[in-house]
Design an enzyme around this catalytic site. Structure first.
Site, mmCIF file in Angstrom:
data_model
loop_
_atom_site.group_PDB
_atom_site.id
_atom_site.type_symbol
_atom_site.label_atom_id
_atom_site.label_comp_id
_atom_site.label_asym_id
_atom_site.label_seq_id
_atom_site.Cartn_x
_atom_site.Cartn_y
_atom_site.Cartn_z
ATOM 1 N N HIS A 1 1.071 -1.479 0.200
ATOM 2 C CA HIS A 1 0.101 -0.004 0.363
ATOM 3 C C HIS A 1 1.057 1.252 -0.210
ATOM 4 C CE1 HIS A 1 0.489 -0.710 4.473
ATOM 5 N NE2 HIS A 1 0.959 0.397 4.572
HETATM 6 P P1 TYD Z 1 -2.036 -4.264 7.473
HETATM 7 O O1 TYD Z 1 -2.060 -2.704 6.973
HETATM 8 O O2 TYD Z 1 -2.308 -5.088 7.125
HETATM 9 O O3 TYD Z 1 -0.604 -4.164 8.005
HETATM 10 P P2 TYD Z 1 0.807 -4.728 6.706
HETATM 11 O O4 TYD Z 1 1.008 -2.942 6.263
HETATM 12 O O5 TYD Z 1 1.573 -4.364 7.813
HETATM 13 O O6 TYD Z 1 0.431 -4.982 5.613
HETATM 14 O O7 TYD Z 1 -2.346 -4.070 8.598
HETATM 15 C C1 TYD Z 1 -2.854 -5.290 9.876
HETATM 16 C C2 TYD Z 1 -4.471 -5.157 10.820
HETATM 17 O O8 TYD Z 1 -3.719 -4.227 11.098
HETATM 18 C C3 TYD Z 1 -5.596 -4.343 9.852
HETATM 19 O O9 TYD Z 1 -6.921 -4.896 10.405
HETATM 20 C C4 TYD Z 1 -5.047 -2.496 10.284
HETATM 21 C C5 TYD Z 1 -4.881 -3.330 11.655
HETATM 22 N N1 TYD Z 1 -3.697 -1.705 12.140
HETATM 23 C C6 TYD Z 1 -3.941 -1.113 13.052
HETATM 24 O O10 TYD Z 1 -5.634 -1.280 13.848
HETATM 25 N N2 TYD Z 1 -3.471 -0.201 13.463
HETATM 26 C C7 TYD Z 1 -1.974 -0.049 12.983
HETATM 27 O O11 TYD Z 1 -1.387 1.257 13.417
HETATM 28 C C8 TYD Z 1 -1.875 -0.011 11.924
HETATM 29 C C9 TYD Z 1 -0.022 -0.244 10.848
HETATM 30 C C10 TYD Z 1 -2.581 -1.487 11.641
#
Ligand code: TYD
Length: 134
Positions: free
Chosen positions: A50
């Site tokens: 992303h």
């Molecule tokens: P995700 O965006 O998949 O992580 P990455 O960027 O490592 O692929 O995030 C995993 C889950 O955690 C998603 O449901 C969103 C949640 N999340 C939060 O609630 N707070 C945060 O600060 C972050 C980074 C993720």
């Protein structure tokens, strides 16, 4: 804004070991509103996929190593983080993917805002369109 901006932090080390201090708007170039860390990553996992519309982040591999693919829609670079004294800035509109996590890797990320799903661009096609529109 260059695609790969890293910062080398001063290590306040002595005979007892190392210590690094991170201070907002000093060695971290923004206000720190949130800290999260990624750990116990399973072998072969790639995460991220992303970009953010506004969020600024600093990624620091405080233990172990991992590699981050950075893509601004024009060029792609791969940055390996393997030292707690090196930080990678992830600026807005930089598509990023994290991979090659060592089993002991702890990737700490400082962010200048709270978690907000509406700030994410999660489809690469949308990212490319947004970059083109600039
Ligand atoms: P995700 O965006 O998949 O992580 P990455 O960027 O490592 O692929 O995030 C995993 C889950 O955690 C998603 O449901 C969103 C949640 N999340 C939060 O609630 N707070 C945060 O600060 C972050 C980074 C993720």
């Amino acid at each position: 804004m260059s695609l790969v901006e890293t910062i080398e932090f001063d290590v306040l080390g002595d005979l007892r070991g190392g210590l690094i201090s991170l201070e907002q708007e000093k060695n971290i170039p923004f206000i720190i509103k949130r800290v999260y860390y990624i750990f116990d990553t399973k072998v072969g996992v790639v995460r991220g996929f992303h970009a953010h519309k506004k969020l600024r982040q600093m990624a620091i591999c405080v233990k172990g190593s991992c590699t981050i693919k950075m893509d601004d829609g024009v060029s792609v670079k791969h940055v390996t983080l393997s030292s707690p004294s090196r930080g990678l800035l992830i600026n807005p509109m930089q598509w990023h993917e994290m991979y090659d996590f060592s089993t002991d890797c702890v990737l700490m990320v400082l962010a200048d805002d709270f978690y907000d799903e509406s700030d994410y661009v999660r489809r690469y096609e949308d990212f490319v369109e947004l970059v083109k529109g600039k």
